[in-house]
Design an enzyme around this catalytic site. Structure first.
Site, short mmCIF file in Angstrom:
data_model
loop_
_atom_site.label_atom_id
_atom_site.label_comp_id
_atom_site.label_asym_id
_atom_site.label_seq_id
_atom_site.Cartn_x
_atom_site.Cartn_y
_atom_site.Cartn_z
N ASN A 6 0.86 -1.18 0.00
CA ASN A 6 0.00 0.00 0.00
C ASN A 6 0.90 1.23 0.00
O ASN A 6 1.54 1.54 1.00
CB ASN A 6 -0.90 -0.02 1.25
CG ASN A 6 -1.71 1.25 1.38
OD1 ASN A 6 -1.78 2.06 0.45
ND2 ASN A 6 -2.33 1.44 2.54
N TRP A 7 0.92 1.91 -1.13
CA TRP A 7 1.84 3.05 -1.27
C TRP A 7 1.32 4.32 -0.61
O TRP A 7 2.04 5.32 -0.55
CB TRP A 7 2.08 3.34 -2.76
CG TRP A 7 2.83 2.26 -3.47
CD1 TRP A 7 3.29 1.06 -2.96
CD2 TRP A 7 3.23 2.27 -4.85
NE1 TRP A 7 3.93 0.34 -3.93
CE2 TRP A 7 3.91 1.06 -5.11
CE3 TRP A 7 3.07 3.18 -5.90
CZ2 TRP A 7 4.43 0.74 -6.37
CZ3 TRP A 7 3.58 2.87 -7.14
CH2 TRP A 7 4.26 1.66 -7.37
N LYS A 8 0.06 4.31 -0.18
CA LYS A 8 -0.54 5.51 0.43
C LYS A 8 -0.33 6.71 -0.51
O LYS A 8 -0.41 6.52 -1.72
CB LYS A 8 0.04 5.73 1.83
CG LYS A 8 -0.06 4.44 2.67
CD LYS A 8 0.18 4.61 4.13
CE LYS A 8 0.00 3.27 4.82
NZ LYS A 8 0.10 3.35 6.26
N HIS A 91 -9.34 1.36 4.85
CA HIS A 91 -8.07 1.52 5.55
C HIS A 91 -8.28 2.45 6.75
O HIS A 91 -9.07 3.39 6.68
CB HIS A 91 -7.02 2.10 4.60
CG HIS A 91 -5.64 2.04 5.19
ND1 HIS A 91 -5.20 2.98 6.10
CD2 HIS A 91 -4.65 1.13 5.05
CE1 HIS A 91 -3.96 2.65 6.48
NE2 HIS A 91 -3.61 1.52 5.86
N GLU A 93 -6.65 4.82 7.86
CA GLU A 93 -6.43 6.25 7.57
C GLU A 93 -7.67 6.87 6.93
O GLU A 93 -7.96 8.05 7.15
CB GLU A 93 -5.17 6.42 6.70
CG GLU A 93 -3.91 6.15 7.53
CD GLU A 93 -2.73 5.59 6.76
OE1 GLU A 93 -2.73 5.63 5.52
OE2 GLU A 93 -1.80 5.10 7.42
N GLU A 157 -5.14 -4.81 10.51
CA GLU A 157 -4.10 -3.80 10.73
C GLU A 157 -4.38 -3.10 12.06
O GLU A 157 -5.19 -2.15 12.10
CB GLU A 157 -4.11 -2.77 9.60
CG GLU A 157 -3.80 -3.36 8.25
CD GLU A 157 -3.21 -2.31 7.30
OE1 GLU A 157 -2.15 -2.59 6.73
OE2 GLU A 157 -3.78 -1.23 7.17
N GLY A 163 2.83 2.37 10.79
CA GLY A 163 3.80 3.45 10.65
C GLY A 163 4.51 3.80 11.94
O GLY A 163 5.15 4.84 12.04
N SER A 193 3.73 -2.04 10.15
CA SER A 193 5.19 -2.06 10.34
C SER A 193 5.85 -3.37 9.90
O SER A 193 6.85 -3.78 10.48
CB SER A 193 5.55 -1.72 11.79
OG SER A 193 5.10 -0.41 12.12
N GLY A 214 3.08 -1.15 4.21
CA GLY A 214 3.09 0.27 3.87
C GLY A 214 4.50 0.72 3.52
O GLY A 214 5.01 0.43 2.43
N GLY A 215 5.16 1.40 4.46
CA GLY A 215 6.47 2.01 4.21
C GLY A 215 7.49 1.11 3.53
O GLY A 215 8.18 1.54 2.59
#
Ligand code: 13P
Length: 234
Positions: A6-8, A91, A93, A157, A163, A193, A214-215
């Site tokens: 997931n590149w956000k 998600h 967010e 999640e 993050g 993470s 993610g990251g």
């Protein structure tokens, strides 16, 4: 085993094209399904550069109506037209910052599936909910908004692990995944993470069917290393 990145809100079309070229050349294991989820404006570039590969392109959200007066939203048929294979919905967010509720997540999920998209629907408790002993109740409520389908995958999640560098312990993940699977018989990914160093431990239990990253999915080498580590378990 499914590994989704997931590149956000990272990577415009040019960066996406360059990433796709490198990803095509990375030594990805064939035993793992690999998905990338770029921002809306980069989906066309991703679909183009990854056409003819086994790598799936997913959006990060999708509206429930096929079209209409919904400024800033994108529909499932529009995603299909771009060659997009699926979408994330719900998600945390989106839930935290953009008003998504269990009800709207359920509507997004149903519409996407009815339009032929695959869906990764996200659920998970906040730190406050976990410390209040509400994790199971929250998961039950969030999962109740979703309907089982062959094209549905759930991502667990825990919000406090996103993050933050904090991950759920494998035991916390196992418990949450088992709760979810009791309610809906679908694959469940872990997210929060995840990186190349911890993925093997987090995915070790049978109840964990992959990861939503993610990251650590933003760098080709790190993402490919996660996919390779996951392939050792599948
Ligand atoms: P991080 O891997 O950066 O913690 O993000 C997890 C996530 O939100 C994936 O959807």
């Amino acid at each position: 085993m499914l590994i989704a990145g997931n590149w956000k809100m990272f990577k415009g079309p040019a960066e996406t094209r360059a990433f796709g070229i490198d990803l095509r050349e990375a030594d990805l294991p064939t035993s793992v399904e690999v998905v990338v989820c770029p921002p809306f404006v980069s989906l066309g570039a991703a679909a183009e550069v990854l056409a003819g590969t086994e790598i799936g392109v997913f959006a990060q959200n999708c509206h429930w109506d096929p079209e209409g007066a919904f400024t800033g939203e994108i529909s499932a048929p529009m995603l299909r037209e771009l060659g997009v294979y699926g979408t994330i919905v719900g998600h945390s967010e989106r839930r935290q910052h953009f008003g998504d509720t269990d009800e709207t997540v359920g509507r997004r999920c149903r519409a996407a599936i009815e339009s032929g998209l695959h869906v990764i629907a996200c659920v998970g408790e906040t730190e406050h909910e976990r410390s209040a002993g509400e994790t199971e109740m929250v998961l039950r409520r969030q999962v109740a908004a979703l309907d089982a389908d062959d094209n549905l995958v759930i991502a667990y999640e825990p919000v406090w692990a996103i993050g933050t560098g904090k991950t759920a312990t494998p035991e916390i993940a196992r418990q949450a995944h088992e709760t979810i699977k009791e309610l809906l018989d679908v694959p469940v990914l872990y997210g929060g993470s995840v990186n190349a160093g911890n993925v093997a431990e987090l995915l070790a239990h049978d109840a964990v069917d992959g990861a939503l990253v993610g990251g650590a999915s933003l760098d080709v080498e790190s993402f490919a290393a996660i996919c390779r580590a996951a392939s050792q378990l599948s």
